[in-house]
Write a protein that holds these residues in place. Structure first.
Motif, mmCIF file in Angstrom:
data_model
loop_
_atom_site.group_PDB
_atom_site.id
_atom_site.type_symbol
_atom_site.label_atom_id
_atom_site.label_comp_id
_atom_site.label_asym_id
_atom_site.label_seq_id
_atom_site.Cartn_x
_atom_site.Cartn_y
_atom_site.Cartn_z
ATOM 1 N N TYR A 44 0.823 -1.208 0.000
ATOM 2 C CA TYR A 44 0.000 0.000 0.000
ATOM 3 C C TYR A 44 0.861 1.264 0.000
ATOM 4 O O TYR A 44 0.508 2.276 -0.605
ATOM 5 N N LEU A 45 2.018 1.215 0.660
ATOM 6 C CA LEU A 45 2.873 2.387 0.817
ATOM 7 C C LEU A 45 3.980 2.493 -0.214
ATOM 8 O O LEU A 45 4.361 3.597 -0.619
ATOM 9 N N ASP A 46 4.545 1.382 -0.632
ATOM 10 C CA ASP A 46 5.820 1.329 -1.341
ATOM 11 C C ASP A 46 5.714 1.569 -2.838
ATOM 12 O O ASP A 46 4.715 1.236 -3.465
ATOM 13 N N GLY A 47 6.777 2.097 -3.387
ATOM 14 C CA GLY A 47 6.924 2.217 -4.830
ATOM 15 C C GLY A 47 6.265 3.455 -5.414
ATOM 16 O O GLY A 47 5.609 4.222 -4.711
ATOM 17 N N PRO A 48 6.425 3.651 -6.710
ATOM 18 C CA PRO A 48 5.862 4.845 -7.348
ATOM 19 C C PRO A 48 4.344 4.889 -7.323
ATOM 20 O O PRO A 48 3.757 5.959 -7.351
#
Length: 191
Positions: A44-48
């Motif tokens: 949910y939080l990580d990456g572009p």
């Protein structure tokens, strides 16, 4: 433009033991569930495409472009290194020397990739995506992840563990505790 993760994070920012301690879970019956909740929170939080717009644990991304950009807002933060490779008009792959690149780190915004003054962009192949930018990003190992992000992940895991359904009749349920948003606000990258 095509963006692909080429090297996945080697670990999660929060361990099973840390999440269980935060949730006050002393048994091992639901370890798989808790590990799934940790992975879901990180996803949910990580990456572009995550709500932070950041890589949490060290990872590598390949950004492929059809033409030379004059100025490029790097689509993933925090940037630890960038290498640029291209396919020339004869089909040969060549690296752009690091001395030709300028990375400008802007707090709370995207790092910008530009070229030094006088950079002569070589002619490119007419094949799709001849410009290939490898981006290494993330805070490093789990030990280097800011504590606010780790606490937010543990809060999300605890909330999802306690509230497994999206609807509870006769009760008011928040999707996420307000404190999660407060903890994450300072780490979000503004577009």
């Amino acid at each position: 433009m095509r963006l692909t993760r080429t090297v996945d994070p080697a670990e999660l920012p929060v361990s099973l033991e840390e999440a269980k301690q935060y949730c006050r879970i002393e048994h091992d019956d639901e370890n798989f569930l808790i590990e799934s909740l940790i992975a879901a929170a990180v996803d949910y939080l990580d990456g572009p495409s995550g709500i932070l717009g950041r890589a949490i644990i060290a990872q590598q991304w390949l950004l492929e472009l059809d033409a030379w950009p004059n100025r490029l807002a790097v689509p993933i933060e925090p940037v630890t290194s960038v290498t640029v490779r291209y396919i020339d008009e004869l089909g040969a792959e060549t690296d752009v020397p690091e001395s030709q690149l300028v990375l400008t780190d802007v707090p709370s915004a995207r790092t910008v990739l530009e070229w030094i003054d006088g950079f002569q962009a070589p002619l490119l192949s007419d094949k799709r995506y001849p410009v290939k930018i490898t981006i290494t990003s993330g805070f490093g190992a789990a030990a280097n992840v800011p504590e606010g992000i780790k606490v937010a992940i543990k809060m999300m895991v605890g909330h999802w563990y306690d509230n497994r359904e999206t609807v509870v009749l006769g009760m008011s349920v928040a999707e996420l505790p307000m404190a999660v948003n407060a903890l994450l606000a300072r780490y979000r990258v503004m577009l």
